[in-house]
Write an enzyme that holds these catalytic residues in place. Structure first.
Site, PDB file in Angstrom:
ATOM      1  N   ALA A 272      19.415   3.269  17.547  1.00  0.00           N
ATOM      2  CA  ALA A 272      18.692   4.182  17.454  1.00  0.00           C
ATOM      3  C   ALA A 272      19.913   5.415  17.853  1.00  0.00           C
ATOM      4  CB  ALA A 272      17.743   4.236  18.502  1.00  0.00           C
ATOM      5  N   MET A 273      19.692   6.551  17.672  1.00  0.00           N
ATOM      6  CA  MET A 273      20.473   7.859  17.755  1.00  0.00           C
ATOM      7  C   MET A 273      19.946   9.214  18.354  1.00  0.00           C
ATOM      8  SD  MET A 273      23.920   8.615  17.104  1.00  0.00           S
ATOM      9  CE  MET A 273      24.099  10.316  17.693  1.00  0.00           C
ATOM     10  N   GLU A 274      20.725   9.369  19.340  1.00  0.00           N
ATOM     11  CA  GLU A 274      20.391  10.472  20.198  1.00  0.00           C
ATOM     12  C   GLU A 274      20.487  12.031  19.848  1.00  0.00           C
ATOM     13  OE1 GLU A 274      23.476   8.532  20.824  1.00  0.00           O
ATOM     14  OE2 GLU A 274      24.794   9.762  21.594  1.00  0.00           O
ATOM     15  N   ASN A 275      20.436  12.103  18.319  1.00  0.00           N
ATOM     16  CA  ASN A 275      20.582  13.435  17.954  1.00  0.00           C
ATOM     17  C   ASN A 275      19.650  14.606  18.609  1.00  0.00           C
ATOM     18  OD1 ASN A 275      21.981  12.183  15.519  1.00  0.00           O
ATOM     19  ND2 ASN A 275      19.875  11.715  15.221  1.00  0.00           N
ATOM     20  N   HIS A 307      17.154   4.914  26.743  1.00  0.00           N
ATOM     21  CA  HIS A 307      18.575   5.307  26.467  1.00  0.00           C
ATOM     22  C   HIS A 307      18.784   6.428  25.726  1.00  0.00           C
ATOM     23  CE1 HIS A 307      22.728   3.797  25.943  1.00  0.00           C
ATOM     24  NE2 HIS A 307      22.610   4.510  24.926  1.00  0.00           N
ATOM     25  N   GLU A 308      18.098   6.654  24.651  1.00  0.00           N
ATOM     26  CA  GLU A 308      18.413   7.829  23.903  1.00  0.00           C
ATOM     27  C   GLU A 308      17.834   9.307  24.532  1.00  0.00           C
ATOM     28  OE1 GLU A 308      20.357   6.780  21.516  1.00  0.00           O
ATOM     29  OE2 GLU A 308      19.910   4.859  21.555  1.00  0.00           O
ATOM     30  N   HIS A 311      20.585  10.246  26.956  1.00  0.00           N
ATOM     31  CA  HIS A 311      21.591  10.786  26.318  1.00  0.00           C
ATOM     32  C   HIS A 311      21.465  12.498  26.476  1.00  0.00           C
ATOM     33  CE1 HIS A 311      24.621   7.863  25.131  1.00  0.00           C
ATOM     34  NE2 HIS A 311      23.646   7.308  24.194  1.00  0.00           N
ATOM     35  N   GLU A 330      28.217   6.323  26.958  1.00  0.00           N
ATOM     36  CA  GLU A 330      27.772   5.171  26.542  1.00  0.00           C
ATOM     37  C   GLU A 330      27.644   4.107  27.879  1.00  0.00           C
ATOM     38  OE1 GLU A 330      25.840   5.218  24.325  1.00  0.00           O
ATOM     39  OE2 GLU A 330      26.700   6.211  22.708  1.00  0.00           O
TER      40      GLU A 330
HETATM   41  N1  B3K Z   1      25.157   6.644  19.997  1.00  0.00           N
HETATM   42  C1  B3K Z   1      24.508   5.681  19.105  1.00  0.00           C
HETATM   43  C2  B3K Z   1      25.315   4.838  18.513  1.00  0.00           C
HETATM   44  C3  B3K Z   1      26.162   4.997  17.357  1.00  0.00           C
HETATM   45  C4  B3K Z   1      27.030   4.169  16.795  1.00  0.00           C
HETATM   46  C5  B3K Z   1      27.962   4.667  15.903  1.00  0.00           C
HETATM   47  N2  B3K Z   1      28.722   3.802  15.088  1.00  0.00           N
HETATM   48  C6  B3K Z   1      23.230   5.141  19.723  1.00  0.00           C
HETATM   49  C7  B3K Z   1      23.548   4.814  21.294  1.00  0.00           C
HETATM   50  O1  B3K Z   1      24.557   4.378  21.855  1.00  0.00           O
HETATM   51  O2  B3K Z   1      22.475   5.567  22.072  1.00  0.00           O
HETATM   52 ZN    ZN Z   2      24.110   5.287  23.598  1.00  0.00          ZN
END
Ligand code: B3K
Ligand code: ZN
Length: 865
Positions: A272-275, A307-308, A311, A330
């Protein structure tokens, strides 16, 4: 002209190594980005207006990163500008010596053709983005480095019918219609680095809810999925609200925007990604219902959602200065999600699980050719450094600092960190300094954990004389690539002394091991005691003690610390197996059988912990103990031990298998019962394959939840029995239209321990439902196969060839995902000569491939070095 081709450009400077020591501040800041995006799967036009300001006084041009982009127009202050392309970089000469300029570029990009899944891409009819680490430069020209922070406004325009929902970071401030198209304008008031940019367009429906923050603000929450998946979002929504509350209670962190959106997509390179304000998830970590999700799936979803969300502070409000600082966000965020999961369920079970991941994935990484410090010194492709070392060992570093400071001072230190660095791009050093200042401690030596790679080895022995117990400790840190000599580390070891007679705890102390050799004395210890060291895994080290098997059995029966108790039983099993393997002898299972019987009979232990404790260690963990791994003897010894346990304790195992928790109640106790049921089934099958197959099929057919269904399939996958194909066929027929379930179907077969699995994996790679384009499907088959030690390491080397071919094929589409499949081959030094040579040959065949990505090149060339 087509933006994908740039024939005039010199060859791009691939395979360049970037060094941490070369960091310097950017020449130009970009405090605001304005995007105008005309979305279309075939060709999307992106017009970007950057406000750029000079950093200090210099006359250097503006350099903007691109990746596969060709500018259609470049303007400065509304006039055509002078520009050149150097490789992928756009160089713009800015006229005069103003402090600030407005720079506008336009490009065309092609989401449909984006198989790397970085930048803007198409997934199942949606358009979505992934920018971390360096994907923003595939959308538009920008410095695209994490220390360049700016506010964003984004105008999105797309076909109304195909893309009725338009989302970006922050708040929606305006929207309108324009014939067949419609548009929306989004503004994100919080300055952010470009890697946190996100945009989604598609036909989505939301599970909507709200959360009232501790200061009384109402936040709108949406989880966006395909309409049919809406019923499977309840658990993720509950997890999100629980995370928001937990971060307020435990860290005093409140959510800052009035809107929080999550979107689930089915093609995604990782979890997943924390945008900012718009998290994008692999659907695997959102969708769950009682028919399809196992207990572990539910827990994983909660962990990733948390987790996300976490962030938002540890990563977004305070971000990383450069990618070498990745563990700043992280490691800390993994520590936060682990603590959240411990608070939501059983703390010792969570800890055992986290430690298992560390031992299975991180220790081998730290002991191989790809070993690197938690804060790496260099990289060719940063994507290769999203590793267990940066994430999981990084989390252990935070945990150790908390142990050293104590809970209260640790909280004061995180408060200081968030306050001091809010809105900044910070470093690991900034974090440690806050720990030192608020904790009143000197962490000079502790900092070595960030810079020295390799797992420290600690040896411990205890001697008693006249009321005094003396603990002798030594430590060594093995050499790793580029780091031949190591200094002693600061290692916090929680030590317990437990009475041999009564099992009572006579001492419980935090010992700081700081020298290569050290002695610690405990006074007033009159009776014989057992040493229990590294309780709760207070440090990520390998400990060797001189405690006898009898002593371990006693600790397994009576250590007051639940975690240490389970660890003692695992150590007893490992020693038993190691002895048999080293002496080429039969496994002497008596002590292990007794210890498991005692554990199962102990009413003081909860079921979840019993289940954790009595599991056999994986072949990988057994292998890690040996100087040279012979996968056949590891497999044979483990089988023998399983057989002995299953035979000797058949009645207990039958009872546990029959008991279970039939429904879908997810209390710690019910989950523990289901886990124990699956483990008991495994032991029964190890003792008697025929009985096991019959029981497993019965369990599969009668199952009222996916946990029982899956644990039956895991056992059947390892049995040559007609029930195996019957159950897998039934599973396929029932779930073939559900892609997450098909992933399970591929994964469970790849994990089977039978000789024929090698052929079956080869055949599954040609199955109509297999595709290299979907990372989940690829991982389900290939990553699970490569983790199946005995099958993958078949002496013929066929497993290696198969993996190499898969990596080469995957690399042509998606280098990030392909590169993550390389490490199993890089472990060649750990295996006997014949296999080692074949593993090297497989790596060499990859390296010889034309047009290899820098991602795979880095992993393979380092693996061969
Ligand atoms: N920050 C993203 C991971 C991105 C990976 C890029 N190659 C997800 C996470 O660790 O929450
Ligand atoms: Zn992360």
């Amino acid at each position: 002209m087509d933006a994908r081709m740039n024939p005039e450009a010199p060859p791009s400077p691939d395979h360049v190594t970037i060094y941490a020591k070369d960091y310097r501040e950017p020449d130009w800041w970009v405090p605001h980005v304005s995007l105008d995006v005309d979305l279309d799967p075939e060709t999307t036009r992106v017009i970007a207006t950057l406000k750029v300001t000079r950093n200090g006084s210099h006359d250097r041009p503006l350099v903007l990163a691109g990746d596969g982009l060709k500018p259609l127009t470049v303007e400065v202050e509304g006039h055509d500008a002078q520009w050149t392309l150097e490789g992928d970089d756009l160089i713009i000469e800015l006229p005069g010596d103003s402090h600030s300029y407005s720079v506008t570029t336009s490009v065309d990009i092609h989401p449909d053709e984006n198989s790397q899944l970085m930048g803007l891409y198409a997934s199942g009819g949606l358009l979505c983005t992934q920018c971390e680490s360096e994907g923003f430069r595939r959308i538009t020209f920008h410095p695209d480095r994490p220390d360049v922070l700016g506010t964003y406004d984004v105008r999105m325009r797309a076909d109304k019918k195909a893309f009725p929902i338009l989302l970006a970071n922050g708040n929606k401030v305006d929207a309108g219609e324009d014939g067949d198209k419609h548009w929306a304008r989004w503004e994100d008031p919080f300055p952010k680095p470009s890697y946190l940019f996100a945009m989604v367009a598609g036909d989505l429906a939301a599970n909507s809810d709200s959360f009232t923050t501790m200061s009384g603000r109402m936040v709108e929450l949406n989880i966006w999925v395909r309409e049919a998946d809406l019923p499977r979002t309840t658990h993720a929504m509950e997890a999100l609200k629980a995370s928001m509350k937990w971060d307020e209670d435990v860290y005093g962190r409140e959510y800052d925007l009035d809107l929080f959106n999550i979107v689930a997509v089915s093609d995604f390179n990782f979890g997943a990604m924390e945008n900012k304000g718009l998290n994008i998830f692999n659907s695997r970590f959102i969708l769950a219902d009682e028919d399809t999700a196992t207990d572990r799936d539910y827990d994983n979803i909660a962990g990733v959602v948390a987790h996300e969300y976490f962030h938002n502070w540890s990563g977004n409000r305070v971000t990383c200065r450069d990618w070498f600082q990745l563990s700043l966000k992280e490691g800390f965020t993994v520590f936060r999600d682990q603590s959240f999961s411990a608070d939501m369920g059983s703390a010792p079970v969570q800890r055992l699980d986290d430690v298992n991941t560390l031992r299975t994935v991180q220790f081998p990484e730290d002991n191989g050719p790809l070993a690197h410090p938690v804060r790496p010194d260099s990289y060719i492709e940063i994507t290769n450094f999203y590793t267990a070392t940066v994430y999981n060992k990084g989390a252990e570093l935070i945990r150790m600092m908390r142990t050293i400071l104590g809970a209260e001072k640790f909280r004061a230190a995180t408060d200081l960190y968030f306050e001091r660095h809010d809105g900044e791009a910070a470093t690991c050093e900034d974090f440690v300094r806050c720990m030192e200042e608020a904790g009143g401690v000197d962490l000079t030596q502790f900092r070595l954990w960030y810079s020295q790679a390799g797992t420290p080895r600690v040896s411990a022995s205890l001697a008693q004389q006249g009321g005094k117990a003396t603990l002798k400790l030594t430590q060594t840190v093995p050499p790793t690539p580029g780091q031949p000599d190591k200094q002693p580390m600061a290692i916090p070891l929680k030590v317990g002394l437990v009475s041999r007679q009564s099992g009572e705890e006579l001492a419980d102390r935090l010992v700081m091991l700081t020298r290569a050799e050290q002695e610690v004395t405990f006074e007033g210890i009159e009776e014989p005691v057992l040493l229990s060291i590294n309780r709760d895994f207070s440090a990520p080290v390998i400990v060797e003690t001189d405690i006898s098997d009898g002593g371990l059995a006693q600790l397994a029966a009576s250590e007051p610390n639940a975690f240490a108790r389970a660890e003692a039983l695992e150590e007893l099993m490992l020693r038993t197996l190691e002895r048999a393997i080293k002496n080429n002898a039969d496994v002497e299972a008596g002590a292990v059988v007794d210890a498991i019987r005692g554990t199962l009979e102990d009413d003081a232990l909860d079921t979840a912990l019993k289940a954790e404790a009595i599991q056999l260690p994986s072949e990988k963990i057994i292998g890690e103990r040996l100087e040279t791994i012979d996968p056949d003897s590891v497999h044979a010894a483990r089988r023998q031990l399983g057989h002995a346990i299953g035979t000797s304790l058949a009645d207990m195992m039958r009872a546990a298998q029959a008991d279970g928790a039939p429904g879908t109640d997810r209390s710690v106790e019910a989950k523990g019962k289901r886990k124990l049921k699956g483990i008991a089934l495994g032991y029964l099958a190890a003792a008697d394959a025929e009985e096991g197959a019959a029981l497993a099929k019965e369990q599969y057919d009668a199952a009222g939840n996916m946990t029982d269904r899956q644990s039956a399939l895991i056992v059947l996958a390892g049995l040559e029995a007609p029930q195996r194909s019957a159950a897998f066929d039934a599973f396929y027929a029932r779930y073939k239209d559900d892609s997450l379930m098909l992933d399970k179907w591929f994964a469970l077969q790849a994990m089977g321990q039978r000789e024929a699995v090698l052929d079956e994996v080869e055949a599954l790679g040609k199955h109509p439902d297999f595709t290299f384009k979907n990372p989940n499907r690829l991982r389900a088959l290939i990553v699970n196969f490569a983790s199946n030690q005995w099958v993958f390491h078949h002496a013929s080397g066929r497993g290696y060839d198969l993996l190499a071919r898969m990596i080469i094929e995957a690399d042509a589409l998606n280098p990030q995902v392909a590169a993550r499949m390389v490490p199993p081959l890089g472990r060649w030094r750990r295996f006997e000569e014949g296999r080692a040579a074949k593993m090297r040959a497989a790596l060499e065949s990859i390296l010889a491939t034309d047009g290899l990505s820098k991602d795979v090149f880095e992993q393979v060339s380092k693996s061969l070095a």
